[in-house]
Scaffold this active site. Structure first.
Site, mmCIF file in Angstrom:
data_model
loop_
_atom_site.group_PDB
_atom_site.id
_atom_site.type_symbol
_atom_site.label_atom_id
_atom_site.label_comp_id
_atom_site.label_asym_id
_atom_site.label_seq_id
_atom_site.Cartn_x
_atom_site.Cartn_y
_atom_site.Cartn_z
ATOM 1 N N LYS A 60 -8.832 7.407 8.737
ATOM 2 C CA LYS A 60 -8.105 6.204 8.326
ATOM 3 C C LYS A 60 -8.422 5.913 6.867
ATOM 4 C CE LYS A 60 -7.063 3.847 12.362
ATOM 5 N NZ LYS A 60 -6.381 2.649 12.628
ATOM 6 N N LYS B 202 -11.792 2.973 1.413
ATOM 7 C CA LYS B 202 -12.132 3.230 0.010
ATOM 8 C C LYS B 202 -13.481 3.903 -0.139
ATOM 9 C CE LYS B 202 -8.994 0.651 -2.590
ATOM 10 N NZ LYS B 202 -8.500 -0.695 -2.480
ATOM 11 N N CYS C 80 0.924 -8.653 15.494
ATOM 12 C CA CYS C 80 2.208 -7.968 15.694
ATOM 13 C C CYS C 80 3.333 -8.984 15.789
ATOM 14 C CB CYS C 80 2.221 -7.160 16.988
ATOM 15 S SG CYS C 80 1.125 -5.750 17.017
ATOM 16 N N CYS D 187 0.203 -10.465 20.808
ATOM 17 C CA CYS D 187 -0.629 -10.162 19.638
ATOM 18 C C CYS D 187 -0.124 -10.989 18.468
ATOM 19 C CB CYS D 187 -0.583 -8.682 19.275
ATOM 20 S SG CYS D 187 -1.425 -8.356 17.703
ATOM 21 N N HIS E 227 -3.874 -3.315 16.364
ATOM 22 C CA HIS E 227 -4.795 -4.141 15.575
ATOM 23 C C HIS E 227 -6.202 -4.217 16.138
ATOM 24 C CE1 HIS E 227 -0.753 -5.638 14.314
ATOM 25 N NE2 HIS E 227 -1.337 -5.480 13.148
ATOM 26 N N HIS F 175 4.097 1.393 2.184
ATOM 27 C CA HIS F 175 5.281 0.684 1.679
ATOM 28 C C HIS F 175 5.967 1.499 0.574
ATOM 29 C CE1 HIS F 175 2.567 -2.756 2.947
ATOM 30 N NE2 HIS F 175 3.609 -2.893 3.734
ATOM 31 N N HIS G 262 0.836 -1.203 0.000
ATOM 32 C CA HIS G 262 0.000 0.000 0.000
ATOM 33 C C HIS G 262 0.868 1.248 0.000
ATOM 34 C CE1 HIS G 262 0.891 0.471 4.245
ATOM 35 N NE2 HIS G 262 0.400 -0.729 4.512
ATOM 36 N N CYS H 154 -4.943 -5.385 21.410
ATOM 37 C CA CYS H 154 -3.783 -4.756 20.784
ATOM 38 C C CYS H 154 -4.164 -3.348 20.353
ATOM 39 C CB CYS H 154 -3.347 -5.574 19.565
ATOM 40 S SG CYS H 154 -2.085 -4.707 18.608
HETATM 41 ZN ZN LIG Z 1 -1.147 -6.146 17.120
#
Ligand SMILES: [Zn+2]
Length: 505
Positions: A300, A303, A128, A125, A146, A20, A17, A143
């Site tokens: 965040k 789409k 993670c 997690c 997440h 990166h 995405h 977490c």
């Molecule tokens: Zn996590």
């Protein structure tokens, strides 16, 4: 001089995405700039392929973890030409040569007395692939990254004596105030160290998809240690029959996002100290590109919002260079900042198409019309030259500190200066009177030279655009010395310039 820059290796289960692309392009800008300076550059990126999440997904799909890793690594390999990065190697941690080297280094950590066996119990997690400390656990044992429930895990593990590195790390931070930049991230890492370091789990016994612990084969290394070591191991096998470690280690820059600060700024230097390996020179921690909705509220990625900047759609419609430029122009590298299709559109039109693209096409058109397509071999304008003085040095100094956005801003100030120069000197008026011929020569030469100088400096940011424009100017020299205003002779023949930043259809 050797120059070694790395991106984090990307977790192979994720889909590539904008984040990166952003990190990788940042590293690419530094690598390309150093090559322009004639340095001996090595630029590494790759994929992190071990750990429980890969094993879990593979099991669900009824394939081996290696098959899953092969399939998913390909998506990251495919991203590289798309964003036009010039990496020298792509490491995959499932490579047996990486595994062997990890085992060698970790055996040294073991033999140096920095590990012991113990019982670990904690909140873990699985996404993670990390046990959480008390401060890192969100409400209801979830977490914070997440937002999933953490698992209570208990197992016999090998531990790394991180606690014994508390003082050496404090010394490191005191001696090398630029080890971690920007300063806010340095302070955050130091606060973590000052809070007291506890020994950390080094191995897992419940999973087998990883690098086997050489002195206790029922265990594999905790995925983070195997992953961090990629920066070091890659040099030993990136070139067949050649070990590049002595040539490029220690790395000049690790570039990474702030979510993996603790691993890189605390665990990683401690591991290297434990293995008697020199520490990297600098870690550059960048922020997040945040999406804004239509009202400008940061949100965040989603789409359904419609204003989300989809990097693949942007590259498809506007080209890769426009994305590369925008990401580093809009948000200061190292900071968090908002990106949106609206601000992308504004910068594309006002800066890339008008200030830069039009400047270039107008200048080339005037050279063609008034001087038969030959850049006049006149002196550069003495009123313009001072505005370019010291620019190459400024840009180099900023990029030595990975101040990618500030360096771009200095270059762009000169793009704007050239636009003012066109208006001030009004070559179309000079062209009306033969008495002004010498003046027109100086003006056209200065414009061509100014555009050429900024374009050489823009090469790391927009390599395709720079190549097209330099070819059209009849001088394709990319070395940094060529970025000095007035450095190159006049008299070159200009060629056709395809529209650099066309209006999308
Ligand atoms: Zn996590």
């Amino acid at each position: 001089m050797p120059f070694y820059v790395t991106t984090p290796i990307y977790y192979v289960n994720a889909a590539p995405h904008l984040g990166h692309a952003y990190t990788t392009i940042g590293a690419d800008i530094l690598a390309r700039h150093q090559r322009q300076r004639g340095e001996d550059v090595f630029f590494l990126t790759g994929t992190d392929e071990h750990g429980e999440p890969v094993a879990q997904v593979a099991e669900r799909e009824g394939i081996s973890p290696k098959e899953l890793a092969d399939r998913n690594a390909q998506r990251f390999l495919d991203l590289l030409p798309q964003i036009n990065v010039s990496n020298d190697f792509f490491i995959r941690t499932s490579d047996p040569r990486h595994k062997r080297r990890v085992q060698e280094v970790m055996q040294r950590v073991h033999d140096n007395g920095h590990v012991y066996k113990g019982l670990y119990e904690g909140w873990y997690c699985p996404k993670c692939a990390d046990f959480k400390t008390e401060a890192e656990i969100a409400e209801g044992n979830t977490c914070p990254i997440h937002r999933i429930p953490l698992d209570r895990e208990r197992e016999e593990n090998w531990f790394f004596r991180l606690s014994t590195f508390e003082q050496p790390l404090k010394d490191l931070y005191a001696e090398r105030p630029d080890f971690v930049t920007p300063r806010s991230r340095y302070n955050e890492a130091l606060a973590f160290i000052n809070g007291g370091l506890q020994d950390i789990s080094l191995s897992r016994s419940k999973i087998s998809w990883g690098v086997e612990v050489p002195w206790d084969p029922g265990h594999v290394f905790y995925v983070w240690f195997d992953a961090l070591l990629n920066y070091y191991t890659a040099l030993s096998f990136a070139r067949d029959g050649e070990d590049l470690t002595d040539r490029f280690w220690p790395a000049n820059f690790h570039i990474l996002g702030k979510d993996i600060l603790k691993f890189h700024a605390v665990f990683w230097p401690a591991m290297l100290l434990a293995a008697d390996i020199p520490l990297p020179r600098r870690e550059l921690i960048h922020g997040y590109l945040l999406m804004r909705d239509a009202e400008g509220v940061e949100t965040k990625m989603s789409k359904s919002l419609g204003n989300v900047l989809d990097p693949f759609a942007v590259m498809e419609t506007f080209g890769t260079d426009a994305l590369r430029y925008y990401c580093f122009r809009e948000v200061g590298f190292g900071q968090d900042g908002g990106v949106s299709t609206a601000t992308f559109g504004e910068r594309y039109e006002s800066e890339l198409a008008n200030e830069y693209g039009n400047l270039a096409s107008r200048t080339l058109a005037m050279i063609t019309r008034y001087r038969g397509g030959i850049v006049p071999d006149a002196d550069v304008d003495a009123t313009l030259a001072p505005d370019f003085e010291g620019l190459v040095g400024e840009v180099s100094e900023l990029l030595d500190r990975a101040e990618i956005t500030q360096a771009l801003d200095r270059i762009w100030q000169r793009v704007r200066r050239l636009n003012r120069y066109v208006e001030e000197s009004a070559p179309w008026q000079l062209a009306r009177d033969e008495a002004n011929a010498a003046r027109l020569d100086v003006t056209l030469r200065s414009l061509a030279e100014g555009i050429r100088a900024v374009t050489v400096l823009l090469h790391p940011y927009m390599p395709e655009t720079a190549a097209k424009l330099l070819a059209a100017l009849g001088d394709e020299e990319l070395g940094l010395d060529a970025a000095e205003f007035g450095a190159r002779p006049g008299g070159s023949a200009v060629g056709e310039l395809p529209p650099l930043f066309p209006k999308p259809q």
